[in-house]
Structure formats: C-alpha cells, structure tokens
Design a protein around this motif. Structure first.
Motif, PDB file in Angstrom:
ATOM      1  N   ASP A  34       0.868  -1.172   0.000  1.00 47.42           N
ATOM      2  CA  ASP A  34       0.000   0.000   0.000  1.00 47.42           C
ATOM      3  C   ASP A  34       0.901   1.216   0.000  1.00 47.42           C
ATOM      4  O   ASP A  34       1.802   1.339   0.824  1.00 47.42           O
ATOM      5  CB  ASP A  34      -0.895   0.025   1.251  1.00 47.42           C
ATOM      6  CG  ASP A  34      -1.906  -1.100   1.243  1.00 47.42           C
ATOM      7  OD1 ASP A  34      -2.385  -1.439   0.147  1.00 47.42           O
ATOM      8  OD2 ASP A  34      -2.206  -1.642   2.320  1.00 47.42           O
ATOM      9  N   GLY A  35       0.654   2.108  -0.907  1.00 48.22           N
ATOM     10  CA  GLY A  35       1.493   3.292  -0.963  1.00 48.22           C
ATOM     11  C   GLY A  35       1.123   4.142  -2.151  1.00 48.22           C
ATOM     12  O   GLY A  35       0.130   3.911  -2.833  1.00 48.22           O
ATOM     13  N   SER A  36       1.943   5.116  -2.401  1.00 48.82           N
ATOM     14  CA  SER A  36       1.692   6.003  -3.526  1.00 48.82           C
ATOM     15  C   SER A  36       3.003   6.272  -4.246  1.00 48.82           C
ATOM     16  O   SER A  36       4.084   6.094  -3.691  1.00 48.82           O
ATOM     17  CB  SER A  36       1.074   7.319  -3.053  1.00 48.82           C
ATOM     18  OG  SER A  36       1.981   8.002  -2.203  1.00 48.82           O
ATOM     19  N   VAL A  37       2.870   6.697  -5.475  1.00 50.20           N
ATOM     20  CA  VAL A  37       4.027   7.022  -6.300  1.00 50.20           C
ATOM     21  C   VAL A  37       3.823   8.420  -6.853  1.00 50.20           C
ATOM     22  O   VAL A  37       2.735   8.762  -7.324  1.00 50.20           O
ATOM     23  CB  VAL A  37       4.174   6.016  -7.464  1.00 50.20           C
ATOM     24  CG1 VAL A  37       5.306   6.428  -8.388  1.00 50.20           C
ATOM     25  CG2 VAL A  37       4.379   4.620  -6.939  1.00 50.20           C
TER      26      VAL A  37
END
Length: 63
Positions: A34-37
């Motif tokens: 889970d995360g963002s770029v």
C-alpha cells in the motif's frame, strides 16, 4: 495438403496431473504493498505535450 487423420480415441483419456501441495503454489499477494508514487519532471504540461507529439511523429517512420 492435409495435417493427418483425426482420431477421437486419442482424445478420450487425457489426464492432467493436477496434484500439488499448497507449498508449491504461487501467492499472487506475496509482493502487495500500500502506498503512492509521485513523479516530478520539472516540465510544464505544454512541454510534455510537445514531447509526446515529437515521439508520435518519430513513430510514423516505422512499418
């Protein structure tokens, strides 16, 4: 030109070996995260659109 005869008797007893342990299975969630770029090019939208058009124009020469 033919590809040989078709014999249905050869198709009757085709068994696939589907016996395997759960340890042999592949987990599709093994590398979930889970995360963002985010990506910042430092270019304006206009510059990016111009570059995209240049790449499209360069691709016109390909067969």
């Amino acid at each position: 030109m033919g590809f040989g005869s078709y014999d249905e008797s050869e198709q009757e007893n085709q068994n696939a070996d589907t016996d395997y342990d759960d340890d042999d299975a592949v987990s599709v969630h093994e590398n979930d995260h889970d995360g963002s770029v985010s990506f910042d090019t430092g270019a304006t939208s206009g510059e990016l659109v111009d570059r995209l058009q240049d790449m499209k124009d360069d691709g016109d020469d390909e067969p």
